[in-house]
Design an enzyme around this catalytic site. Structure first.
Site, PDB file in Angstrom:
ATOM      1  N   LYS A  43       2.922  -1.139  -1.025  1.00 15.40           N
ATOM      2  CA  LYS A  43       2.749  -1.504   0.356  1.00 15.40           C
ATOM      3  C   LYS A  43       3.490  -0.554   1.303  1.00 15.40           C
ATOM      4  O   LYS A  43       3.171  -0.449   2.476  1.00 15.40           O
ATOM      5  CB  LYS A  43       3.324  -2.915   0.602  1.00 15.40           C
ATOM      6  CG  LYS A  43       2.721  -3.995  -0.229  1.00 15.40           C
ATOM      7  CD  LYS A  43       3.452  -5.319   0.101  1.00 15.40           C
ATOM      8  CE  LYS A  43       3.167  -6.351  -0.942  1.00 15.40           C
ATOM      9  NZ  LYS A  43       3.979  -7.578  -0.714  1.00 15.40           N
ATOM     10  N   GLY A  44       4.511   0.097   0.808  1.00 16.20           N
ATOM     11  CA  GLY A  44       5.467   0.795   1.663  1.00 16.20           C
ATOM     12  C   GLY A  44       4.880   1.769   2.672  1.00 16.20           C
ATOM     13  O   GLY A  44       5.431   1.960   3.747  1.00 16.20           O
ATOM     14  N   GLU A  99       2.905   8.628   1.130  1.00 19.42           N
ATOM     15  CA  GLU A  99       3.930   7.768   0.542  1.00 19.42           C
ATOM     16  C   GLU A  99       5.068   7.608   1.539  1.00 19.42           C
ATOM     17  O   GLU A  99       5.357   8.525   2.318  1.00 19.42           O
ATOM     18  CB  GLU A  99       4.407   8.455  -0.751  1.00 19.42           C
ATOM     19  CG  GLU A  99       5.531   7.796  -1.494  1.00 19.42           C
ATOM     20  CD  GLU A  99       5.214   6.408  -2.013  1.00 19.42           C
ATOM     21  OE1 GLU A  99       4.869   5.554  -1.200  1.00 19.42           O
ATOM     22  OE2 GLU A  99       5.349   6.188  -3.230  1.00 19.42           O
ATOM     23  N   ASP A 100       5.716   6.466   1.534  1.00 23.10           N
ATOM     24  CA  ASP A 100       6.849   6.282   2.457  1.00 23.10           C
ATOM     25  C   ASP A 100       8.085   7.024   1.972  1.00 23.10           C
ATOM     26  O   ASP A 100       8.761   7.691   2.744  1.00 23.10           O
ATOM     27  CB  ASP A 100       7.152   4.791   2.688  1.00 23.10           C
ATOM     28  CG  ASP A 100       7.308   4.012   1.399  1.00 23.10           C
ATOM     29  OD1 ASP A 100       6.933   4.534   0.329  1.00 23.10           O
ATOM     30  OD2 ASP A 100       7.805   2.876   1.440  1.00 23.10           O
ATOM     31  N   ASP A 103      11.822   8.478  -4.348  1.00 25.53           N
ATOM     32  CA  ASP A 103      13.179   8.121  -4.764  1.00 25.53           C
ATOM     33  C   ASP A 103      13.399   8.715  -6.160  1.00 25.53           C
ATOM     34  O   ASP A 103      13.784   9.883  -6.287  1.00 25.53           O
ATOM     35  CB  ASP A 103      13.295   6.596  -4.723  1.00 25.53           C
ATOM     36  CG  ASP A 103      14.713   6.094  -4.929  1.00 25.53           C
ATOM     37  OD1 ASP A 103      15.633   6.917  -5.044  1.00 25.53           O
ATOM     38  OD2 ASP A 103      14.912   4.870  -4.980  1.00 25.53           O
ATOM     39  N   LYS A 131      14.140  11.499  -0.775  1.00 21.75           N
ATOM     40  CA  LYS A 131      15.540  11.142  -1.056  1.00 21.75           C
ATOM     41  C   LYS A 131      15.909  11.613  -2.459  1.00 21.75           C
ATOM     42  O   LYS A 131      15.312  11.199  -3.438  1.00 21.75           O
ATOM     43  CB  LYS A 131      15.719   9.626  -0.919  1.00 21.75           C
ATOM     44  CG  LYS A 131      17.176   9.200  -0.904  1.00 21.75           C
ATOM     45  CD  LYS A 131      17.322   7.762  -0.453  1.00 21.75           C
ATOM     46  CE  LYS A 131      16.863   6.801  -1.502  1.00 21.75           C
ATOM     47  NZ  LYS A 131      17.915   6.064  -2.177  1.00 21.75           N
ATOM     48  N   PHE A 152      20.384   3.083   0.580  1.00 27.37           N
ATOM     49  CA  PHE A 152      19.226   2.215   0.435  1.00 27.37           C
ATOM     50  C   PHE A 152      18.615   2.023   1.813  1.00 27.37           C
ATOM     51  O   PHE A 152      19.288   1.624   2.758  1.00 27.37           O
ATOM     52  CB  PHE A 152      19.619   0.868  -0.177  1.00 27.37           C
ATOM     53  CG  PHE A 152      18.407   0.109  -0.613  1.00 27.37           C
ATOM     54  CD1 PHE A 152      17.869   0.288  -1.876  1.00 27.37           C
ATOM     55  CD2 PHE A 152      17.761  -0.751   0.268  1.00 27.37           C
ATOM     56  CE1 PHE A 152      16.712  -0.391  -2.267  1.00 27.37           C
ATOM     57  CE2 PHE A 152      16.602  -1.425  -0.112  1.00 27.37           C
ATOM     58  CZ  PHE A 152      16.085  -1.241  -1.381  1.00 27.37           C
ATOM     59  N   ASP A 159      11.046  -1.857   2.282  1.00 28.10           N
ATOM     60  CA  ASP A 159      11.570  -3.219   2.195  1.00 28.10           C
ATOM     61  C   ASP A 159      12.825  -3.336   1.347  1.00 28.10           C
ATOM     62  O   ASP A 159      13.142  -2.450   0.552  1.00 28.10           O
ATOM     63  CB  ASP A 159      10.517  -4.145   1.581  1.00 28.10           C
ATOM     64  CG  ASP A 159      10.400  -3.951   0.055  1.00 28.10           C
ATOM     65  OD1 ASP A 159      10.236  -2.791  -0.388  1.00 28.10           O
ATOM     66  OD2 ASP A 159      10.507  -4.934  -0.676  1.00 28.10           O
ATOM     67  N   ARG A 165      10.156  -4.749   6.485  1.00 27.02           N
ATOM     68  CA  ARG A 165       9.106  -3.718   6.593  1.00 27.02           C
ATOM     69  C   ARG A 165       8.672  -3.488   8.042  1.00 27.02           C
ATOM     70  O   ARG A 165       8.240  -2.407   8.401  1.00 27.02           O
ATOM     71  CB  ARG A 165       7.869  -4.123   5.781  1.00 27.02           C
ATOM     72  CG  ARG A 165       8.064  -4.162   4.280  1.00 27.02           C
ATOM     73  CD  ARG A 165       6.700  -4.291   3.607  1.00 27.02           C
ATOM     74  NE  ARG A 165       6.787  -4.734   2.220  1.00 27.02           N
ATOM     75  CZ  ARG A 165       6.957  -3.940   1.177  1.00 27.02           C
ATOM     76  NH1 ARG A 165       7.080  -2.642   1.349  1.00 27.02           N
ATOM     77  NH2 ARG A 165       6.996  -4.423  -0.053  1.00 27.02           N
TER      78      ARG A 165
HETATM   79  C1  PRP Z   1       8.752   1.994  -3.381  1.00 21.44           C
HETATM   80  C2  PRP Z   1       8.267   2.989  -2.358  1.00 21.44           C
HETATM   81  C3  PRP Z   1       7.596   4.033  -3.195  1.00 21.44           C
HETATM   82  C4  PRP Z   1       8.362   3.993  -4.490  1.00 21.44           C
HETATM   83  C5  PRP Z   1       9.250   5.184  -4.560  1.00 21.44           C
HETATM   84  O1  PRP Z   1       7.678   1.163  -3.692  1.00 21.44           O
HETATM   85  O2  PRP Z   1       7.384   2.411  -1.432  1.00 21.44           O
HETATM   86  O3  PRP Z   1       6.237   3.708  -3.450  1.00 21.44           O
HETATM   87  O4  PRP Z   1       9.120   2.782  -4.482  1.00 21.44           O
HETATM   88  O5  PRP Z   1      10.111   5.079  -5.627  1.00 21.44           O
HETATM   89  P1  PRP Z   1      10.165   6.054  -6.866  1.00 21.44           P
HETATM   90  O6  PRP Z   1      10.129   7.466  -6.370  1.00 21.44           O
HETATM   91  O7  PRP Z   1      11.508   5.707  -7.475  1.00 21.44           O
HETATM   92  O8  PRP Z   1       9.043   5.727  -7.780  1.00 21.44           O
HETATM   93  P2  PRP Z   1       7.829  -0.238  -4.430  1.00 21.44           P
HETATM   94  O9  PRP Z   1       7.455  -0.084  -5.866  1.00 21.44           O
HETATM   95  O10 PRP Z   1       9.164  -0.822  -4.097  1.00 21.44           O
HETATM   96  O11 PRP Z   1       6.712  -1.099  -3.798  1.00 21.44           O
HETATM   97  P3  PRP Z   1       6.365  -1.304  -2.237  1.00 21.44           P
HETATM   98  O12 PRP Z   1       5.755  -0.010  -1.752  1.00 21.44           O
HETATM   99  O13 PRP Z   1       5.388  -2.421  -2.256  1.00 21.44           O
HETATM  100  O14 PRP Z   1       7.630  -1.639  -1.504  1.00 21.44           O
END
Ligand code: PRP
Length: 187
Positions: A43-44, A99-100, A103, A131, A152, A159, A165
């Protein structure tokens, strides 16, 4: 007493707006004359994607995938599951993944490998925040909004346990305060 989280603004709505516009202009120049499909990762990415698209002055198609890795904790397991697949045909299309945040990198690495099966003309990645702190696998975005070293982050689609969000800015979060009914206002 209810525990709530301390949020410190690190990217204001104005700063985000300005950067998103710049990215949109660059993407518009790079994809002129190409069949473009923009894929958002739910969703991000939903807020970033909505704003970015309005600065891409080209014909394009939109799709979404949903990849989950976190559940409700803040640690990535490295186990990715796909809960919503691409619906458009991507064959011979130029795909831009939005992508948001990158990580650990597990999500984008998984998606890039998955998109290889679609015989696309190209695949590029655009992320609002890169990041590095917890990067586990090598992934490089072609378009990056901001590089943030650590912390964080919540807001503008990001979120913590499905909260925050809708904030217009991006905040560092640390669970700390004990209070009631606190919600930062950045509008
Ligand atoms: C979060 C974020 C990215 C992902 C990045 O999504 O939105 O999609 O983690 O992390 P990574 O590089 O460690 O893989 P999440 O799985 O929390 O779901 P969301 O988008 O619904 O919040």
């Amino acid at each position: 007493m209810e525990t709530i989280d301390e949020l410190k603004l690190i990217l204001s709505p104005e700063k985000i707006k300005e950067r998103v516009e710049e990215l949109g202009v660059r993407i518009t120049e790079d994809y002129k004359g190409k069949d473009l499909v923009v894929i958002g990762i739910l969703k991000g990415a939903f807020i970033f994607m909505a704003d970015l698209l309005r600065h891409i002055d080209l014909p394009l198609e939109v799709d979404f995938v949903r990849l989950r890795s976190y559940g409700s904790s803040s640690e990535s397991s490295g186990q990715i599951s796909i809960t919503k697949d691409v619906e458009l045909s991507l064959k011979d299309k130029h795909v831009l993944v939005v992508e948001d945040i990158i990580d650990t990198g597990y999500t984008l690495k998984y998606l890039k490998e998955m998109l290889r099966l679609h015989e696309t003309a190209s695949v590029r990645l655009c992320c609002l925040i890169d990041k590095q702190e917890r990067r586990r696998v090598e992934v490089e975005a072609d378009y990056v909004g901001f590089e943030i070293e650590k912390g964080f982050l919540v807001g503008y689609g990001l979120d913590y346990d499905e909260q925050y969000r809708q904030l217009s800015g991006i905040y560092h979060m640390s669970p700390r305060y004990e209070a009631r009914g606190f919600m930062p206002s950045d509008r």
